[in-house]
Scaffold this active site. Sequence first.
Site, mmCIF file in Angstrom:
data_model
loop_
_atom_site.group_PDB
_atom_site.id
_atom_site.type_symbol
_atom_site.label_atom_id
_atom_site.label_comp_id
_atom_site.label_asym_id
_atom_site.label_seq_id
_atom_site.Cartn_x
_atom_site.Cartn_y
_atom_site.Cartn_z
ATOM 1 N N LYS A 133 0.850 -1.190 0.000
ATOM 2 C CA LYS A 133 0.000 0.000 0.000
ATOM 3 C C LYS A 133 0.879 1.231 0.000
ATOM 4 O O LYS A 133 2.002 1.203 0.527
ATOM 5 C CB LYS A 133 -0.907 0.029 1.236
ATOM 6 C CG LYS A 133 -2.171 0.847 1.041
ATOM 7 C CD LYS A 133 -3.154 0.137 0.098
ATOM 8 C CE LYS A 133 -4.465 0.874 -0.023
ATOM 9 N NZ LYS A 133 -5.434 0.095 -0.821
ATOM 10 N N LYS A 155 -3.170 -9.255 -18.739
ATOM 11 C CA LYS A 155 -3.360 -8.716 -20.089
ATOM 12 C C LYS A 155 -2.105 -7.977 -20.556
ATOM 13 O O LYS A 155 -1.670 -8.135 -21.709
ATOM 14 C CB LYS A 155 -4.565 -7.771 -20.102
ATOM 15 C CG LYS A 155 -4.767 -7.037 -21.426
ATOM 16 C CD LYS A 155 -5.890 -6.009 -21.314
ATOM 17 C CE LYS A 155 -6.020 -5.201 -22.602
ATOM 18 N NZ LYS A 155 -7.098 -4.187 -22.508
#
Length: 547
Positions: free
Chosen positions: A173, A433
């Site tokens: 994070k 992808k």
Amino acid sequence: MYRYFGELLTRGAGGVLASGCPPATAAADSVLPASVSLLRHRGYSQAVDPADDPNFFTMVEGFFDKGAAIVEDKLVEDLKTRETAEQKRSRVRGILRIIKPCNHVLSVSFPIKRDSGEWEVIEGYRAQHSQHRTPCKGGIRYSTEVSVDEVKALASLMTYKCAVVDVPFGGAKAGVKINPKKYSHQLTWANFHFTSVLNRSALAGPGIDVPAPDMSTGEREMSWIADTFATVMGHNDINAHACVTGKPISQGGIHGRISATGRGVFHGIENFINEASYMSQLGMYPGFQDKTFVIQGFGNVGLHTMRYLHRFGAKCVGVGEVDGSIWNPEGINPKELEDYKLANGTIVGFPDSTPYEGSILEADCDILIPAASEKQLTKSNANKIKAKIIAEGANGPTTPEADRIFLERNILVIPDMYLNAGGVTVSYFEWLKNLNHVSYGRLTFKYERDSNYHLLMSVQESLERKFGKHGGSVPIVPTSEFQARIAGASEKDIVHSGLAYTMERSARQIMRTANKYNLGLDLRTAAYVNAIEKVFKVYSEAGLIIT
């Protein structure tokens, strides 16, 4: 179609405690949830702050301890080594201690020049909780409330979140201590500075650490990060744009990413609200029809959650934001509210609604969706909550003491580490992808379309051979559902299908674990147990040298 998973057991601890416990202690613990009594006997913390304002990271560690107490015996039992029972337990507890802390925290400071000519120093942080799987994954948020403890807590939640939904990432994070509304072109400079520091510190890259959007960041900021990495570090890396997810489609993004977290929240609620065994415990009928819901936070997550719940028959009766809340028992249209907020910058004053006086969290509804920030549901308001289902769209909205009260009040809390995992799930699809350098469906789209047409033609020819063509050809009329799919699956179709499957499979796992360990409605502990088991297995089988 409603489902019935099976009768869930009550939360008694009988049969779980060791037989060596003193009778008085065992009798006292028999009325407690199994997880609480195990915490007491094994010395794990319970993460309950008497003031009910726990440190966020300590809060997450406490929930981890609660799950670890439940699963420890099974982890020891599953170790297939020649060690003694004592050595096995020592190994298990050692690995659990390795999993729990945050591995790396980078703190940076950099200057930016304001429009007034003054210079300002901005702080930023990037925490990596675990590298048991790489790359690490987690969003970047812009907020003046950002702190080291917050990014550590959110990074650890990401580790467990990814494990719960079987996404092979470690948790991370980042936060930049800045209010983006008060800056213009300086945001580009701040983004460049922060990304450059991550690059120089070897905390960025497609196989190292992959950020994503979070609070007050979106496609624009992710595009800036991708461009900075590709220019500064990745000019020889064909996979450079896989360094970040949540990008615009033109920069290698994926269809469905913007709505992914909200859509995941919807699917998570759907999986439990259609489960008859859980609804019967709450005294509710399965399904969305006649269900009302309230959302706290009308940002990206709140908006898309509201859209999908509205589409499937639930009624939004209240929405809360930092500057005010609105209420309409007849229902609020999500599209109209979105348009109003875009035009006015606020939901306050929305037509056909009235201002809601008091806390929107305490409003009368069936489903409460806190989708704003952490520690919103505390001991001070837990007994005032009227909803029977709390769906945690935000990270860490419930304190441990409030969580305990909700269990006592028989309120179903669908935990954040499962419910808002839609974002990281679709980020995983985008990352794949980018690595594959081809859009989902591109290689099979035409083949699937032609196959479907040939199927219809085959059925037609078979009927005509059997019954003849008297009066013309036999008409074949596909159903509306098949007609919508006849052209083949687009990238968005594949993403939506993959997300729905991921959320359903993970919900099944949580339900089985809650049933197995006699946890009743304590889905949070069940989710932590699942996450701990999966992360533990990686550490145990890979060897501790990797840590």
